[in-house]
Each structure stands twice: as C-alpha cells, then as structure tokens.
Design a protein around this motif. Sequence first.
Motif, PDB file in Angstrom:
ATOM      1  N   GLN A  37       1.755 -36.596 -88.609  1.00 31.96           N
ATOM      2  CA  GLN A  37       0.118 -36.870 -88.454  1.00 31.96           C
ATOM      3  C   GLN A  37      -0.684 -35.795 -89.376  1.00 31.96           C
ATOM      4  OE1 GLN A  37      -1.533 -35.949 -84.529  1.00 31.96           O
ATOM      5  NE2 GLN A  37      -3.826 -37.766 -84.572  1.00 31.96           N
ATOM      6  N   GLU A  38      -0.625 -34.428 -89.659  1.00 29.09           N
ATOM      7  CA  GLU A  38      -1.768 -33.824 -90.127  1.00 29.09           C
ATOM      8  C   GLU A  38      -0.637 -33.306 -91.687  1.00 29.09           C
ATOM      9  OE1 GLU A  38      -2.336 -28.898 -89.418  1.00 29.09           O
ATOM     10  OE2 GLU A  38       0.336 -29.804 -88.902  1.00 29.09           O
ATOM     11  N   CYS A  39       0.528 -33.502 -91.876  1.00 26.26           N
ATOM     12  CA  CYS A  39       0.914 -34.269 -93.194  1.00 26.26           C
ATOM     13  C   CYS A  39      -0.070 -35.002 -94.124  1.00 26.26           C
ATOM     14  CB  CYS A  39       1.963 -34.131 -93.163  1.00 26.26           C
ATOM     15  SG  CYS A  39       2.674 -34.851 -94.819  1.00 26.26           S
ATOM     16  N   LEU A  40      -0.191 -35.954 -93.414  1.00 31.97           N
ATOM     17  CA  LEU A  40      -1.466 -37.509 -93.525  1.00 31.97           C
ATOM     18  C   LEU A  40      -2.683 -37.239 -94.140  1.00 31.97           C
ATOM     19  CD1 LEU A  40       0.350 -40.772 -92.315  1.00 31.97           C
ATOM     20  CD2 LEU A  40       1.025 -39.275 -94.535  1.00 31.97           C
ATOM     21  N   GLN A  41      -3.152 -36.330 -92.805  1.00 29.25           N
ATOM     22  CA  GLN A  41      -4.797 -36.054 -92.676  1.00 29.25           C
ATOM     23  C   GLN A  41      -4.994 -35.041 -93.462  1.00 29.25           C
ATOM     24  OE1 GLN A  41      -4.367 -34.982 -88.856  1.00 29.25           O
ATOM     25  NE2 GLN A  41      -5.941 -36.308 -88.504  1.00 29.25           N
ATOM     26  N   LEU A  42      -4.338 -34.208 -93.481  1.00 31.38           N
ATOM     27  CA  LEU A  42      -4.539 -32.719 -95.276  1.00 31.38           C
ATOM     28  C   LEU A  42      -4.512 -33.454 -96.358  1.00 31.38           C
ATOM     29  CD1 LEU A  42      -2.000 -30.394 -94.416  1.00 31.38           C
ATOM     30  CD2 LEU A  42      -4.592 -29.934 -94.125  1.00 31.38           C
ATOM     31  N   GLN A  43      -4.009 -34.669 -96.716  1.00 32.93           N
ATOM     32  CA  GLN A  43      -4.337 -35.539 -98.055  1.00 32.93           C
ATOM     33  C   GLN A  43      -5.052 -36.375 -98.177  1.00 32.93           C
ATOM     34  OE1 GLN A  43      -0.080 -37.241 -99.542  1.00 32.93           O
ATOM     35  NE2 GLN A  43       1.137 -36.454 -97.523  1.00 32.93           N
ATOM     36  N   LEU A  44      -5.608 -36.737 -96.573  1.00 30.62           N
ATOM     37  CA  LEU A  44      -6.608 -38.096 -96.938  1.00 30.62           C
ATOM     38  C   LEU A  44      -7.928 -36.631 -97.257  1.00 30.62           C
ATOM     39  CD1 LEU A  44      -5.927 -40.578 -93.864  1.00 30.62           C
ATOM     40  CD2 LEU A  44      -6.720 -40.706 -96.336  1.00 30.62           C
ATOM     41  N   ARG A  45      -7.936 -35.518 -96.661  1.00 36.04           N
ATOM     42  CA  ARG A  45      -9.138 -34.789 -96.455  1.00 36.04           C
ATOM     43  C   ARG A  45      -8.985 -34.113 -98.287  1.00 36.04           C
ATOM     44  NH1 ARG A  45      -6.834 -30.723 -91.854  1.00 36.04           N
ATOM     45  NH2 ARG A  45      -7.810 -32.172 -90.335  1.00 36.04           N
ATOM     46  N   GLN A  46      -8.284 -34.234 -99.179  1.00 33.96           N
ATOM     47  CA  GLN A  46      -8.094 -33.865-100.026  1.00 33.96           C
ATOM     48  C   GLN A  46      -8.702 -35.200-101.154  1.00 33.96           C
ATOM     49  OE1 GLN A  46      -7.544 -30.662-101.614  1.00 33.96           O
ATOM     50  NE2 GLN A  46      -7.110 -30.014 -99.247  1.00 33.96           N
ATOM     51  N   LEU A  47      -9.043 -36.556-100.505  1.00 30.13           N
ATOM     52  CA  LEU A  47      -9.457 -37.686-101.541  1.00 30.13           C
ATOM     53  C   LEU A  47     -11.055 -36.902-101.804  1.00 30.13           C
ATOM     54  CD1 LEU A  47      -7.112 -40.660 -99.852  1.00 30.13           C
ATOM     55  CD2 LEU A  47      -7.731 -39.121-102.098  1.00 30.13           C
ATOM     56  N   PRO A  48     -11.579 -37.765-102.296  1.00 25.67           N
ATOM     57  CA  PRO A  48     -13.270 -37.750-102.792  1.00 25.67           C
ATOM     58  C   PRO A  48     -13.678 -39.131-101.733  1.00 25.67           C
ATOM     59  CG  PRO A  48     -12.085 -38.292-104.733  1.00 25.67           C
ATOM     60  CD  PRO A  48     -11.101 -38.639-104.290  1.00 25.67           C
ATOM     61  N   ALA A  49     -14.423 -37.749-101.066  1.00 28.02           N
ATOM     62  CA  ALA A  49     -15.620 -38.638-100.142  1.00 28.02           C
ATOM     63  C   ALA A  49     -16.410 -39.732-100.119  1.00 28.02           C
ATOM     64  CB  ALA A  49     -16.302 -37.511 -99.495  1.00 28.02           C
ATOM     65  N   ASP A  50     -16.058 -40.403-101.541  1.00 21.56           N
ATOM     66  CA  ASP A  50     -16.695 -41.784-101.619  1.00 21.56           C
ATOM     67  C   ASP A  50     -15.304 -42.757-101.889  1.00 21.56           C
ATOM     68  OD1 ASP A  50     -15.759 -40.973-104.129  1.00 21.56           O
ATOM     69  OD2 ASP A  50     -17.603 -41.938-105.300  1.00 21.56           O
ATOM     70  N   THR A  51     -13.904 -42.332-101.146  1.00 21.97           N
ATOM     71  CA  THR A  51     -12.871 -42.814-101.072  1.00 21.97           C
ATOM     72  C   THR A  51     -12.875 -44.537-100.411  1.00 21.97           C
ATOM     73  OG1 THR A  51     -11.632 -41.306-101.964  1.00 21.97           O
ATOM     74  CG2 THR A  51      -9.926 -43.159-101.705  1.00 21.97           C
ATOM     75  N   PRO A  52     -13.395 -45.249-100.533  1.00 20.75           N
ATOM     76  CA  PRO A  52     -13.086 -46.495 -99.898  1.00 20.75           C
ATOM     77  C   PRO A  52     -11.749 -46.796 -98.635  1.00 20.75           C
ATOM     78  CG  PRO A  52     -13.065 -47.820-102.100  1.00 20.75           C
ATOM     79  CD  PRO A  52     -12.788 -46.097-101.961  1.00 20.75           C
ATOM     80  N   ASN A  53     -12.700 -46.672 -97.379  1.00 16.06           N
ATOM     81  CA  ASN A  53     -11.900 -46.703 -96.324  1.00 16.06           C
ATOM     82  C   ASN A  53     -10.535 -45.341 -96.231  1.00 16.06           C
ATOM     83  OD1 ASN A  53     -11.573 -49.791 -96.291  1.00 16.06           O
ATOM     84  ND2 ASN A  53      -9.947 -49.390 -98.657  1.00 16.06           N
ATOM     85  N   ARG A  54     -11.514 -44.683 -96.556  1.00 16.50           N
ATOM     86  CA  ARG A  54     -10.459 -43.024 -95.883  1.00 16.50           C
ATOM     87  C   ARG A  54     -11.587 -43.149 -94.533  1.00 16.50           C
ATOM     88  NH1 ARG A  54     -12.542 -36.864 -97.981  1.00 16.50           N
ATOM     89  NH2 ARG A  54     -13.835 -37.203 -96.284  1.00 16.50           N
ATOM     90  N   ASP A  55     -12.656 -42.589 -94.899  1.00 15.80           N
ATOM     91  CA  ASP A  55     -13.181 -42.559 -93.041  1.00 15.80           C
ATOM     92  C   ASP A  55     -12.252 -43.707 -91.697  1.00 15.80           C
ATOM     93  OD1 ASP A  55     -14.286 -40.836 -93.708  1.00 15.80           O
ATOM     94  OD2 ASP A  55     -16.658 -42.092 -93.700  1.00 15.80           O
ATOM     95  N   THR A  56     -12.027 -44.577 -92.436  1.00 13.02           N
ATOM     96  CA  THR A  56     -11.085 -46.002 -91.271  1.00 13.02           C
ATOM     97  C   THR A  56      -9.605 -45.083 -90.976  1.00 13.02           C
ATOM     98  OG1 THR A  56     -12.794 -47.311 -91.671  1.00 13.02           O
ATOM     99  CG2 THR A  56     -10.892 -48.003 -90.639  1.00 13.02           C
TER     100      THR A  56
END
Length: 354
Positions: free
Chosen positions: A73-92
């Motif tokens: 879970q943390e591994c995937l979350q770390l990678q999501l946080r590194q994506l640009p804030a405007d990445t589509p569907n990042r928040d979902t």
Amino acid sequence: MWQLNLTHWSDIDRMIAVTIIDYTDDNGRLTADLEEIYEVVAEEGDIDFDEVVAVLHGLQQFEPTGVFARDLQECLQLQLRQLPADTPNRDTANLLLTRYMAQFGAGDFKQIMRRARLTEDDLKAAIGLIQTLDPNPGHTYHSASTEYAIPDVFVSKKQDRWVVELNPDIAPKLRINDTYASMIQRADNSDQNNYLRDNLQEARWFLKSLLSRNETLMKVATKIVEHQRGFLEEGEIAMRPLILSEIAEQVEMHESTISRATTNKYMHTPRGVFELKYFFSSHVRNDDGSEHSSTAIQAIIKRLVSEESPRKPLSDSKIVTLLASEGITVARRTVAKYRDILHIPPSNERKRLV
C-alpha cells in the motif's frame, strides 16, 4: 548508497540511513518494522524514534520511486505522490489505496463504487492508473545469476518420426592411451607393472560405466518420447499419465535406476528444455476407466482461467463442472490444489473491471 553519499545529512542520520538500507530487500521493500530498526540504531546513542521516521521519509525520495516502503500500500502511494498534481484520476487512485485497500484487494468493486460514490468509468480509470505503478520498484536493478540447463538429449522430428539423440558435448569420446597400455608386461609382477595393470582395469571399468550410463539415458529418453508424443505434438494439454515403474518395466531395469537416470537430466525439444522428471505425472482416473495426467489437467485449468471473463471469474466449482464436460472427473479440492500449484489466486482475487 550512491544516492546517500550525495546527501548532506549528519553522521547520525547517515548511520540510521545505512541501517534502513541494510533492512531493505532486492525489491526495495523494508523487511523489518520501524520499531525494530529503531532498537538497533538506539544502541549507538541517544536517538529519537521521530528521527528514524524522518530519515525513512528522506530515503523514500530516492530513486526508483517507491523504495523503502513498509508494505504494498505504501509503495504504491509513494509512487502516486510523485506524479504531477494534475495527473488524471490520481486523487481517486489514492482514495482507493488509502480507504478501500481491503475491498480493492478482494475485488469488491460494487461496495467501493457505493461507498465512495464513484461511477464505473471513474473506478476503471483509477484502477488503470494504479496498474501502471510498480509493486517491486527495486527489482529492475536486481541482477540475479542465471543458471543454464545443458540438455543431455535432443529430440527432433525427422521425416514424421521423433528422433532422440545424445548430446555429444556431455558424452565426449574417451579411449585408453595405447602408449601406457602397451607398457604393461603380462608376466611381470613388479610394483610398477601391477600399478599400471590396476589403473588400466579401473580405466576400462570407467569407460564401461560411461557407456552404460549413456545407453540407459537413451533407452529411458526414447521410451519417454514414445509415451509423450502427444505432448511434443500438441503441448501440455496432451500430456499422458506416466510413472517411473512403467518405464522401468519397459526397459527392464529397476525403478531406482530410472529415478537416478532422470534426475538432473534434461531433454531439448521443439517446445523447450525440460527435466526428464517433468514428463512423469500422477493420473486421475474417471468413472469410465479413462485416465488423465495431472499436468494435462493443470494445463486445461490454466486455459479456462485465461479465457474467463475478468468481471466474473470462474469459481473452483465452476471449473469442476467445465472439466466434467470434457470428460474429466475431479473433486473441487483437487482443482484448488492444482490452482495453487499454478499460482492462480481464488476467483474473488481475480475479479477485475479492466
């Protein structure tokens, strides 16, 4: 360690970082709880637990993104946080990992859509983004040593016949040195002559053993090919049941001899290189007296799962029914056992929207 050497951390923080790195596996995942790591570094001086947490967060900024995570879970979350804030569907996607990880892992998508108030398209898009992430970010940099199996026999089809040939590289031609053999005097009982005579006898026995070994290997391989011609023609799904005692009876040798002759011996076929023991498998007997190889049944299960609908994966009971329609009678627990052997998860874990 190379990235650590580029930082301007204090000696204490560097010591903590090195300890955390030592507790990281080849996939980039921590192998110990942070409390355990803290107990180790605390022996070096007066260190606060918060300092260990701060160093961990610093290491989690290293490349590749996702390393030093404590779980998936943390591994995937770390990678999501590194994506640009405007990445589509990042928040979902982050919402799925943060609040609905249990339901996501179980494939309970209806409950996620209801509780998170998501449309099916929104959920699909978020899952698609998560699937682009790497669950083992360190694996890319892990260079595992590769061991190559050298085939003992080659099998090929020549003029509609399957032909077995010994690999000449593992069966070199050896002979007795005529010069040394000619030095032996028949009537001479001196120590030197007896020494030569004894070694000549050992050399002859050695050559005879090699010849016997190669003959046994050829006999066994030939019988295997005769028995498993269907596999060579059609693949695993046509594998026939075969046990050591059947081959032993056909070549008139003891079963233990066949076991030794097939251990760590490999056959090169048009379908790949296989250990000889691969061609032996248990059988399942049907009510009508017919038999099916466990290898063939596993191949059928693999095929059925590969063709299933991701939205409605096949349960073990449904697989039992489908096998029965092909004339194969097995119990549900047998299907579950074969599925585990094939590393196929249960149906609830195979459920997908995309």
